[in-house]
Design a protein around this motif. Structure first.
Motif, PDB file in Angstrom:
ATOM      1  N   GLU A 218       0.825  -1.207   0.000  1.00  7.89           N
ATOM      2  CA  GLU A 218       0.000   0.000   0.000  1.00  7.89           C
ATOM      3  C   GLU A 218       0.854   1.251   0.000  1.00  7.89           C
ATOM      4  O   GLU A 218       0.561   2.213  -0.709  1.00  7.89           O
ATOM      5  N   LEU A 219       1.936   1.219   0.789  1.00 11.93           N
ATOM      6  CA  LEU A 219       2.806   2.383   0.840  1.00 11.93           C
ATOM      7  C   LEU A 219       3.436   2.630  -0.533  1.00 11.93           C
ATOM      8  O   LEU A 219       3.537   3.763  -0.994  1.00 11.93           O
ATOM      9  N   TYR A 221       2.161   1.882  -3.411  1.00 10.35           N
ATOM     10  CA  TYR A 221       1.113   2.506  -4.242  1.00 10.35           C
ATOM     11  C   TYR A 221       1.008   3.988  -3.942  1.00 10.35           C
ATOM     12  O   TYR A 221       0.995   4.827  -4.825  1.00 10.35           O
ATOM     13  N   ALA A 222       0.919   4.279  -2.626  1.00  4.79           N
ATOM     14  CA  ALA A 222       0.720   5.672  -2.215  1.00  4.79           C
ATOM     15  C   ALA A 222       1.893   6.530  -2.686  1.00  4.79           C
ATOM     16  O   ALA A 222       1.707   7.653  -3.138  1.00  4.79           O
ATOM     17  N   MET A 223       3.103   5.971  -2.612  1.00  2.00           N
ATOM     18  CA  MET A 223       4.265   6.745  -3.042  1.00  2.00           C
ATOM     19  C   MET A 223       4.245   6.978  -4.547  1.00  2.00           C
ATOM     20  O   MET A 223       4.582   8.053  -5.029  1.00  2.00           O
ATOM     21  N   GLU A 224       3.822   5.953  -5.284  1.00  2.54           N
ATOM     22  CA  GLU A 224       3.723   6.127  -6.737  1.00  2.54           C
ATOM     23  C   GLU A 224       2.690   7.187  -7.084  1.00  2.54           C
ATOM     24  O   GLU A 224       2.883   7.978  -8.000  1.00  2.54           O
ATOM     25  N   CYS A 225       1.574   7.157  -6.344  1.00  2.00           N
ATOM     26  CA  CYS A 225       0.535   8.148  -6.593  1.00  2.00           C
ATOM     27  C   CYS A 225       1.038   9.558  -6.337  1.00  2.00           C
ATOM     28  O   CYS A 225       0.498  10.517  -6.855  1.00  2.00           O
ATOM     29  N   ARG A 226       2.045   9.662  -5.479  1.00  2.00           N
ATOM     30  CA  ARG A 226       2.594  10.983  -5.205  1.00  2.00           C
ATOM     31  C   ARG A 226       3.848  11.208  -6.040  1.00  2.00           C
ATOM     32  O   ARG A 226       4.736  11.965  -5.653  1.00  2.00           O
ATOM     33  N   CYS A 227       3.873  10.532  -7.180  1.00  2.00           N
ATOM     34  CA  CYS A 227       4.894  10.779  -8.202  1.00  2.00           C
ATOM     35  C   CYS A 227       6.307  10.422  -7.768  1.00  2.00           C
ATOM     36  O   CYS A 227       7.274  10.970  -8.289  1.00  2.00           O
ATOM     37  N   TYR A 228       6.470   9.531  -6.810  1.00  2.00           N
ATOM     38  CA  TYR A 228       7.818   9.132  -6.429  1.00  2.00           C
ATOM     39  C   TYR A 228       8.452   8.310  -7.541  1.00  2.00           C
ATOM     40  O   TYR A 228       7.831   7.398  -8.075  1.00  2.00           O
TER      41      TYR A 228
ATOM     42  N   ASN B  59      -5.679   6.990 -12.147  1.00  2.00           N
ATOM     43  CA  ASN B  59      -4.415   7.723 -12.292  1.00  2.00           C
ATOM     44  C   ASN B  59      -3.273   6.848 -12.801  1.00  2.00           C
ATOM     45  O   ASN B  59      -2.119   7.111 -12.540  1.00  2.00           O
ATOM     46  N   ARG B  94      -0.625  11.742 -12.701  1.00  2.00           N
ATOM     47  CA  ARG B  94      -0.749  11.548 -11.244  1.00  2.00           C
ATOM     48  C   ARG B  94      -0.743  12.865 -10.489  1.00  2.00           C
ATOM     49  O   ARG B  94      -1.277  12.965  -9.396  1.00  2.00           O
ATOM     50  N   PHE B 101      -5.919   6.916   0.206  1.00  2.00           N
ATOM     51  CA  PHE B 101      -6.328   5.534   0.432  1.00  2.00           C
ATOM     52  C   PHE B 101      -7.026   5.347   1.765  1.00  2.00           C
ATOM     53  O   PHE B 101      -7.250   6.288   2.515  1.00  2.00           O
ATOM     54  N   ASN B 106      -0.598   3.807   6.136  1.00  2.00           N
ATOM     55  CA  ASN B 106       0.189   3.279   5.029  1.00  2.00           C
ATOM     56  C   ASN B 106       0.380   4.260   3.888  1.00  2.00           C
ATOM     57  O   ASN B 106       0.711   3.864   2.779  1.00  2.00           O
ATOM     58  N   ASN B 123       8.934  15.330  -5.177  1.00  2.00           N
ATOM     59  CA  ASN B 123       9.071  14.379  -6.278  1.00  2.00           C
ATOM     60  C   ASN B 123       8.859  15.047  -7.622  1.00  2.00           C
ATOM     61  O   ASN B 123       9.400  14.622  -8.633  1.00  2.00           O
ATOM     62  N   MET B 171       0.388  18.832  -4.236  1.00  2.00           N
ATOM     63  CA  MET B 171       0.768  18.606  -5.642  1.00  2.00           C
ATOM     64  C   MET B 171      -0.118  19.441  -6.571  1.00  2.00           C
ATOM     65  O   MET B 171       0.040  19.397  -7.776  1.00  2.00           O
TER      66      MET B 171
END
Ligand SMILES: Nc1ncnc2c1ncn2[C@@H]1O[C@H](COP(=O)(O)OP(=O)(O)OP(=O)(O)O)[C@@H](O)[C@H]1O
Ligand SMILES: [Mg+2]
Lengths: 271, 292
Positions: A218-219, A221-228, B59, B94, B101, B106, B123, B171
């Motif tokens: 989940e983390l 995913y969340a990081m990807e969603c925040r463009c990491y 997204n 994104r 979530f 998490n 980022n 963002m």
């Protein structure tokens, strides 16, 4: 039950020490730890303790908090003291019984070692008390970034450290929760032989691992969603800049180091 | 009004798609839907109806097997074979569609609230001074500015979730997707999050896609979309949707209490409207009836 463990606990503040460049703090702490081991006698050690006390005062962290940082290693300190008292036999003998000889030399060495360990712990705690974990890992990343060939792995390691620090309290909480849940189902964790008790931990660690994996997914995913997307092209909100007081800190540390070295030369004996 | 999000006959399966499509289990099947800028859409559905899959398609975390998802006119499919180009493309998407979530623990990355909020813009390579500004603004928008120096694990669930929302706001997205972001919270935390999202929609004109299985949270939306087994089975204003109590129950959903109450009343022959959504409307309808 495990909530009292403080690992790299940070106390926000606005003192000079708080505002110092984390890179400088990291370097100076490192230097301090090395110099502590260079000290050969009470005079030079005294200079180091004096420097440390000064730093603590400047940081405005309550002395009580500082002392708390020593509590977890109390046993180690006692142990070191006893060993040193027993194994050093120079100086005048104060007490003798069978194989136990207590001498003035032993007591001096023990005190010396104890002061050394406490200074070591207090110095590193001062770093973590006044610098947020993210800034520390960030500083490590920046200090190592000149190593171009491994820059990406430096970023990855720093990121991993940040996440690990972030999740330690969460996982401890989870551990407590699962332990209570298993106890409620009749799990017996306190009695039995060592092997039995170790076995009783299995039903606690398995759920902990499973939820950790889910958290990791989940983390991510969340990081990807925040463009990491790794360290490439990343900027930082908190810029690191050397201020006047960083230079003062460095000069101070250099002077202390020079002082320690000369005191070592002037006084060749422990006391 | 312009469309921010458009699903164009989208199908998605977690399994490998084989020749024989009749045997594939689709998590999303032939969904077409478009969401306009500034809309507040609630998505309802029973467990396993495909809501989270829907969210992840929004997204580009997942890409459709058939059809396409357009964000601001950009397809979430990779535009080329070049990796850097693909990365830039997906970041653009994104950045526009922020996602919150279910589990607040998490999705928080850093050990200090404000550092976590800064994570997204960092980022994106935003200038440090600009990040500072955005972080302060976002934290103020969710009412967590006083907590900027706190450690996230010491906050309540509702507060953590608001920090997570601030992290997305920083963002500067055009659309906010919340996947059951209230499910793990106590009633108070739920109210905090609901009010925050409502305020972002009303004050900043944020487009909101609110996935939930609490009916009372869907009532205040402009539009309700109901999903079942990967299909969109209803799509309309809350009044239109909740009138079909029977159909909703068939797919494992409830109707809001007030609606249920007036439906029961009309069943026993009383002349009340069956599309009341909350207690106030219900009371109004009843007092009108009593006056007659
Ligand atoms: N990672 C996955 N791998 C395989 N199948 C999955 C995966 N995630 C979901 N599914 C399946 O896809 C379908 C839709 O799941 P989804 O998570 O979108 O439902 P949902 O509406 O979000 O449910 P919930 O209310 O429980 O969150 C379900 O049948 C589920 O079993
Ligand atoms: Mg879901």
């Amino acid at each position: 039950m495990m909530k009292d463990i403080t690992i790299g606990q940070y106390f926000p503040g606005n003192s000079v020490i708080h505002r110092m460049d984390p890179r400088m703090k990291l370097v100076l702490t490192f230097l301090y730890i090395i110099v502590i081991f260079v000290c050969k006698n009470f005079y030079s050690l005294g200079a180091m303790v004096f420097a440390l006390v000064l730093m603590v005062l400047f940081s405005q962290i309550p002395v009580k908090t500082i002392l708390k940082s020593v509590k977890p290693i109390f046993i180690i300190i006692v142990f070191t003291a006893i060993l040193n008292v027993l194994y050093t036999t120079n100086g005048t003998i104060l007490f003798e019984w069978k194989f136990i000889h207590i001498s003035t030399g032993g007591i001096y060495t023990a005190v010396f070692m104890v002061i050394r360990i406490i200074s070591l712990v207090v110095a590193s705690s001062l770093l973590t008390y006044t610098t947020s974990p993210t800034l520390i890992t960030d500083a490590i990343e920046r200090l190592l970034s000149p190593l171009k060939f491994m820059r990406n792995s430096v970023h990855t390691i720093a990121m991993m450290m940040t996440i690990a620090l972030r999740f330690i309290p969460t996982l401890i909480e989870e551990f407590d929760k699962i332990t209570s849940a298993q106890k409620a189902r009749g799990a017996d964790l306190e009695t039995g032989t060592l092997v039995e008790r170790a076995k009783a931990l299995i039903p606690i660690f398995i759920p902990l691992f499973i939820t950790s994996f889910r958290r990791a997914y989940e983390l991510a995913y969340a990081m990807e969603c925040r463009c990491y997307h790794g360290g490439e092209g990343r900027t930082r909100m908190k810029q690191m800049k050397l201020h006047g007081f960083d230079v003062v800190g460095l000069v101070f540390m250099v002077v202390v180091t020079a002082g320690v070295v000369s005191l070592n030369i002037v006084f060749p004996h422990l006391i | 009004m312009e469309e921010i999000l458009k699903f164009d006959n989208v199908s998605f399966s977690y399994d490998e798609i084989t020749e024989d499509t009749s045997r594939t289990e689709y998590a999303i099947r032939n969904v077409s839907l478009s969401i306009k800028t500034g809309e507040y859409v609630a998505v309802l559905g029973h467990n396993g109806s495909g809501k989270s899959t829907f969210a992840k398609l929004c997204n580009g975390i997942l890409v459709p097997d058939e059809g396409q998802v357009l964000v601001n006119g950009l397809s979430t499919h990779n535009p080329s074979d070049d990796e850097t180009e693909n990365l830039e493309h997906i970041m653009k998407i994104r950045k526009d569609v922020g996602m919150v979530f279910q589990n607040p623990d998490n999705q928080i990355v850093a050990t200090i609230v404000e550092e976590d909020v800064a994570f997204g813009p960092e980022n994106l390579g935003v200038d440090p001074l600009e990040i500072r500004k955005r972080v302060d603004e976002s934290l103020k928008a969710v009412g967590m500015y006083e907590y900027r120096g706190h450690e996230p694990h010491k906050l309540s669930g509702g507060q953590k979730q608001r920090v997570a929302i601030a992290g997305i706001l920083a963002m500067q997205p055009r659309c906010l997707v919340l996947d059951e972001s209230t499910a793990m919270l106590d009633p108070r935390g739920r109210r905090e999050v609901m009010n925050t999202v409502r305020k972002l929609h009303d004050d900043l004109g944020m487009t909101v896609v609110f996935i939930t299985h609490f009916m009372d949270e869907a009532v205040t939306a402009d539009r309700v979309v109901v999903m079942d087994k990967g299909h969109v089975i209803m799509d309309g204003t809350p009044k239109e949707v909740f009138k079909n109590a029977e159909r909703l129950r068939e797919v494992g959903l409830d109707v809001p209490q007030a609606t249920e109450f007036s439906i029961e009343l009309s069943k026993i022959g009383l002349n009340v409207p069956t599309d009341t959504l909350n207690t106030d409307e219900c009371v109004e309808a009843l007092s009108a009836l009593l006056e007659e």
